[in-house]
Design a protein around this motif. Structure first.
Motif, PDB file in Angstrom:
ATOM      1  N   TYR A  24       0.812  -1.225   0.000  1.00  0.00           N
ATOM      2  CA  TYR A  24       0.000   0.000   0.000  1.00  0.00           C
ATOM      3  C   TYR A  24       0.843   1.270   0.000  1.00  0.00           C
ATOM      4  N   PHE A  25       1.905   1.291   0.799  1.00  0.00           N
ATOM      5  CA  PHE A  25       2.653   2.542   0.948  1.00  0.00           C
ATOM      6  C   PHE A  25       3.624   2.760  -0.209  1.00  0.00           C
ATOM      7  N   ARG A  26       3.727   4.011  -0.596  1.00  0.00           N
ATOM      8  CA  ARG A  26       4.624   4.402  -1.689  1.00  0.00           C
ATOM      9  C   ARG A  26       6.067   4.071  -1.338  1.00  0.00           C
ATOM     10  N   ARG A  27       6.442   4.320  -0.086  1.00  0.00           N
ATOM     11  CA  ARG A  27       7.789   3.994   0.368  1.00  0.00           C
ATOM     12  C   ARG A  27       7.768   2.617   1.021  1.00  0.00           C
ATOM     13  N   PRO A  28       8.489   1.653   0.496  1.00  0.00           N
ATOM     14  CA  PRO A  28       8.434   0.294   1.055  1.00  0.00           C
ATOM     15  C   PRO A  28       8.836   0.268   2.526  1.00  0.00           C
ATOM     16  N   VAL A  29       8.187  -0.621   3.277  1.00  0.00           N
ATOM     17  CA  VAL A  29       8.535  -0.843   4.688  1.00  0.00           C
ATOM     18  C   VAL A  29       9.476  -2.044   4.725  1.00  0.00           C
ATOM     19  N   ARG A  30      10.702  -1.801   5.124  1.00  0.00           N
ATOM     20  CA  ARG A  30      11.713  -2.853   5.110  1.00  0.00           C
ATOM     21  C   ARG A  30      11.875  -3.469   6.496  1.00  0.00           C
ATOM     22  N   ARG A  31      12.319  -4.702   6.510  1.00  0.00           N
ATOM     23  CA  ARG A  31      12.530  -5.376   7.796  1.00  0.00           C
ATOM     24  C   ARG A  31      13.521  -4.612   8.651  1.00  0.00           C
ATOM     25  N   GLU A  32      14.537  -4.018   8.045  1.00  0.00           N
ATOM     26  CA  GLU A  32      15.544  -3.280   8.823  1.00  0.00           C
ATOM     27  C   GLU A  32      15.011  -1.962   9.380  1.00  0.00           C
ATOM     28  N   ASP A  33      13.820  -1.543   8.934  1.00  0.00           N
ATOM     29  CA  ASP A  33      13.204  -0.333   9.490  1.00  0.00           C
ATOM     30  C   ASP A  33      12.606  -0.580  10.869  1.00  0.00           C
ATOM     31  N   VAL A  34      12.347  -1.844  11.198  1.00  0.00           N
ATOM     32  CA  VAL A  34      11.622  -2.166  12.430  1.00  0.00           C
ATOM     33  C   VAL A  34      12.480  -1.848  13.653  1.00  0.00           C
ATOM     34  N   VAL A  35      11.924  -1.023  14.564  1.00  0.00           N
ATOM     35  CA  VAL A  35      12.651  -0.641  15.775  1.00  0.00           C
ATOM     36  C   VAL A  35      12.189  -1.425  17.005  1.00  0.00           C
ATOM     37  N   TRP A  36      11.025  -2.061  16.896  1.00  0.00           N
ATOM     38  CA  TRP A  36      10.505  -2.824  18.037  1.00  0.00           C
ATOM     39  C   TRP A  36       9.416  -3.759  17.535  1.00  0.00           C
ATOM     40  N   THR A  37       9.334  -4.923  18.121  1.00  0.00           N
ATOM     41  CA  THR A  37       8.235  -5.848  17.855  1.00  0.00           C
ATOM     42  C   THR A  37       7.633  -6.291  19.178  1.00  0.00           C
ATOM     43  N   TYR A  38       6.389  -6.676  19.144  1.00  0.00           N
ATOM     44  CA  TYR A  38       5.792  -7.312  20.317  1.00  0.00           C
ATOM     45  C   TYR A  38       4.724  -8.291  19.845  1.00  0.00           C
ATOM     46  N   SER A  39       4.422  -9.210  20.706  1.00  0.00           N
ATOM     47  CA  SER A  39       3.489 -10.272  20.350  1.00  0.00           C
ATOM     48  C   SER A  39       2.742 -10.723  21.588  1.00  0.00           C
ATOM     49  N   GLY A  40       1.500 -11.121  21.405  1.00  0.00           N
ATOM     50  CA  GLY A  40       0.697 -11.621  22.512  1.00  0.00           C
ATOM     51  C   GLY A  40      -0.145 -12.796  22.065  1.00  0.00           C
ATOM     52  N   VAL A  41      -0.564 -13.595  23.020  1.00  0.00           N
ATOM     53  CA  VAL A  41      -1.415 -14.750  22.733  1.00  0.00           C
ATOM     54  C   VAL A  41      -2.843 -14.412  23.146  1.00  0.00           C
ATOM     55  N   ARG A  42      -3.736 -14.438  22.188  1.00  0.00           N
ATOM     56  CA  ARG A  42      -5.143 -14.214  22.485  1.00  0.00           C
ATOM     57  C   ARG A  42      -5.760 -15.551  22.909  1.00  0.00           C
ATOM     58  N   PRO A  43      -6.306 -15.615  24.107  1.00  0.00           N
ATOM     59  CA  PRO A  43      -6.903 -16.878  24.572  1.00  0.00           C
ATOM     60  C   PRO A  43      -8.349 -16.979  24.115  1.00  0.00           C
ATOM     61  N   LEU A  44      -8.563 -17.294  22.838  1.00  0.00           N
ATOM     62  CA  LEU A  44      -9.900 -17.308  22.264  1.00  0.00           C
ATOM     63  C   LEU A  44     -10.629 -18.599  22.610  1.00  0.00           C
ATOM     64  N   TYR A  45     -11.933 -18.494  22.698  1.00  0.00           N
ATOM     65  CA  TYR A  45     -12.740 -19.696  22.892  1.00  0.00           C
ATOM     66  C   TYR A  45     -12.676 -20.534  21.621  1.00  0.00           C
ATOM     67  N   ASP A  46     -12.398 -21.814  21.775  1.00  0.00           N
ATOM     68  CA  ASP A  46     -12.237 -22.693  20.610  1.00  0.00           C
ATOM     69  C   ASP A  46     -13.615 -23.087  20.078  1.00  0.00           C
ATOM     70  N   ASP A  47     -14.009 -22.385  18.995  1.00  0.00           N
ATOM     71  CA  ASP A  47     -15.302 -22.663  18.391  1.00  0.00           C
ATOM     72  C   ASP A  47     -15.185 -23.553  17.170  1.00  0.00           C
ATOM     73  N   GLY A  48     -13.994 -24.097  16.931  1.00  0.00           N
ATOM     74  CA  GLY A  48     -13.799 -25.001  15.814  1.00  0.00           C
ATOM     75  C   GLY A  48     -13.585 -24.322  14.488  1.00  0.00           C
ATOM     76  N   ALA A  49     -13.388 -22.990  14.475  1.00  0.00           N
ATOM     77  CA  ALA A  49     -13.146 -22.279  13.228  1.00  0.00           C
ATOM     78  C   ALA A  49     -11.885 -22.817  12.562  1.00  0.00           C
ATOM     79  N   SER A  50     -11.912 -22.888  11.249  1.00  0.00           N
ATOM     80  CA  SER A  50     -10.785 -23.491  10.532  1.00  0.00           C
ATOM     81  C   SER A  50      -9.571 -22.581  10.491  1.00  0.00           C
ATOM     82  N   ALA A  51      -9.784 -21.259  10.415  1.00  0.00           N
ATOM     83  CA  ALA A  51      -8.673 -20.321  10.328  1.00  0.00           C
ATOM     84  C   ALA A  51      -8.574 -19.502  11.603  1.00  0.00           C
ATOM     85  N   ALA A  52      -7.346 -19.174  11.987  1.00  0.00           N
ATOM     86  CA  ALA A  52      -7.146 -18.427  13.231  1.00  0.00           C
ATOM     87  C   ALA A  52      -7.875 -17.091  13.197  1.00  0.00           C
TER      88      ALA A  52
END
Length: 508
Positions: free
Chosen positions: A305-333
């Motif tokens: 989407y962006f005119r200026r590409p977003v490169r991996r080396e541009d990343v200054v911080w990452t974070y991640s979390g686990v969502r504890p979703l109710y397992d309704d049997g959906a095929s895709a996360a």
């Protein structure tokens, strides 16, 4: 050692759901004890996309009740916490070959009208060839739509719930792990251990709320040894932060050919937040991190989407979390329900155990009300729902008055510059004055740790907000870690550890 009090509720988990339930319960007249094995909001509740939103894409999965409830909650929470929640406009470019324009218009019409919107402006069409929102985008994006949602400082919202609960009489202990619980004589006897000292004690309660998030099943199977017929689906959501991509103050929501959406959001004045992913997560939720593949996926998706590409080396911080979703049997996360499910079981009408599955930060208050609806029959005579009109600590002002508060703070504390005053009001609201106290100069703020973080603020956070180490402050109660050096953070951590025994805890 045994806590001699008998609490009405013992809550396991200091994320948004646990703290929200604690606040609601104590305000109804119940006595509440909450233990959290780490810091408040240390896991999922500080790893969100930082949005109070209805969830536009959930309409595709016919989650109309969830979307309506979330849309109503946007304005309830905006009024309750205008210092840490504020309106944000989202730009949705139309992409040929993906969702057609008529479907986007229909979805946005429903989005505007399902929740009884009063404060936030509605949807409008955009000509991206001439609107400022089109300037950062690649050639070819001609049409788009703009709609409203809200931004939230997610970890601070958890802390605000905890503070309000304690000020109303709850007991909250962080770095305190539940090591087991069993029913005895119609009560729960809960064993908890201080993770710093290793000291243990037992707490007695009439009911337990299992709000352990990604650990909810572990609590059920290894701590309380109960059989509750429900499972969670752990879905990992990762984010990257890069230097600011665009100058305006709107956010973007981008569609991807794989059916996912990502957001690109103005972040901490000088950065852009891009997220999120949806991947099933296996293993310890505490070990979650943004993988290289996820980081590259987010960069590549934004670069479409962006005119200026977003490169991996541009990343200054990452974070991640686990969502504890109710397992309704959906095929895709990404298709798994974000709705919450509450499972209650008791022993012959006594000593109930309520387990919380799923949920999202936007609907935590309604989740808490639903939890109390299930529990309140065990506690007759208590007050009813009350949180829909209550404000959070520091939030006792109108959402339209935030800039007036910033100007007044600068006038009364002339040593504050624009950036510093804005940060304090956005973090603490009217309680910024409690933090600053009688300070008349920068020197009165004590030691300087960097990025406007001072000794006086650190002491406030340790006394009032359960901060125990540097990460609690620079990555959860603020995002100053983006502006501080590793040496500055290490010096802060050493200072906090050295002074931990001197500074009184939040429960004071």
């Amino acid at each position: 050692m045994t806590d001699q009090a008998i609490y009405d509720l013992a809550i396991i988990g200091g994320g948004i759901n646990g703290c929200g339930i604690a606040r609601d319960a104590v305000g109804r007249g119940l006595s509440v004890y909450l233990c959290e094995q780490g810091d408040l909001a240390q896991a999922t509740s500080s790893a969100s996309t930082k949005l109070i939103h209805g969830g536009l894409r959930y309409l595709e999965y016919y989650e109309f009740r969830l979307v309506r409830e979330a849309l109503i909650e946007r304005e309830v929470l905006l009024n309750a916490a205008p210092h840490i929640i504020w309106p944000l406009r989202f730009v949705l470019p139309h992409v040929k070959g993906l969702r057609p324009a008529w479907l986007l218009r229909l979805g946005l019409f429903l989005y505007d009208n399902l929740g009884g919107r009063k404060l936030l402006p509605g949807t409008r069409g955009l000509d991206l060839r001439h609107d400022a929102a089109g300037a950062p985008l690649r050639d070819g994006y001609r049409r788009g739509f703009e709609y409203s949602d809200c931004w939230v400082e997610d970890a601070r919202l958890v802390v605000m719930n905890a503070m309000d609960a304690v000020e109303r009489g709850a007991v909250i202990e962080t770095r305190t792990r539940c090591s087991g619980a069993q029913r005895e004589d119609g009560l729960w006897v809960v064993s908890v251990t201080d993770t710093d000292t290793g000291l243990s004690k037992t707490v007695r309660a009439r009911a337990i709320v299992n709000a352990a998030g990604p650990w909810v099943e572990d609590v059920l199977t290894t701590k309380v040894k109960a059989s509750v017929p429900a499972r969670i689906r752990m879905v990992r959501g990762s984010h990257v932060v890069v230097p600011k991509i665009f100058e305006h103050d709107r956010a973007y929501i981008f569609q991807n050919p794989d059916g996912r959406i990502i957001f690109a959001i103005p972040y901490e004045q000088d950065f852009t937040l891009i997220g999120t992913t949806d991947h099933d997560h296996k293993g310890d939720p505490a070990a979650v991190h943004c993988t290289e593949d996820e980081a590259q996926y987010l960069c590549d998706a934004a670069s479409e989407y962006f005119r200026r590409p977003v490169r991996r080396e541009d990343v200054v911080w990452t974070y991640s979390g686990v969502r504890p979703l109710y397992d309704d049997g959906a095929s895709a996360a990404q298709a798994a329900t974000r709705d919450y499910v509450l499972k209650l079981e008791d022993a012959n009408g006594a000593a109930p155990l309520l387990s919380i599955f799923g949920g999202k930060i936007t609907t935590f208050r309604k989740l808490a009300e639903s939890a109390l609806e299930k529990l309140i029959p065990y506690f007759p005579g208590k007050r009813g729902p009350w949180t829909d009109k209550a404000v959070f600590p520091g939030g006792d002002f109108s959402p339209t008055d935030v800039w007036t508060l910033i100007a007044a703070l600068k006038k009364d504390y002339p040593f504050l510059d624009d950036v510093w005053a804005r940060r304090l009001i956005r973090a603490y609201g009217t309680r910024a004055r409690q933090l600053l106290g009688d300070a008349a100069s920068v020197a009165d703020m004590g030691e300087q740790f960097g990025a406007t973080l001072t000794e006086r603020e650190v002491v406030y956070l340790m006394k009032k907000e359960w901060a125990r180490e540097a990460a609690d402050i620079v990555w959860r109660r603020s995002k100053l870690g983006l502006r501080m050096t590793a040496d500055q953070i290490a010096r802060l951590d050493l200072w906090m550890r050295t002074n931990r025994g001197v500074v009184s805890p939040a429960a004071e």
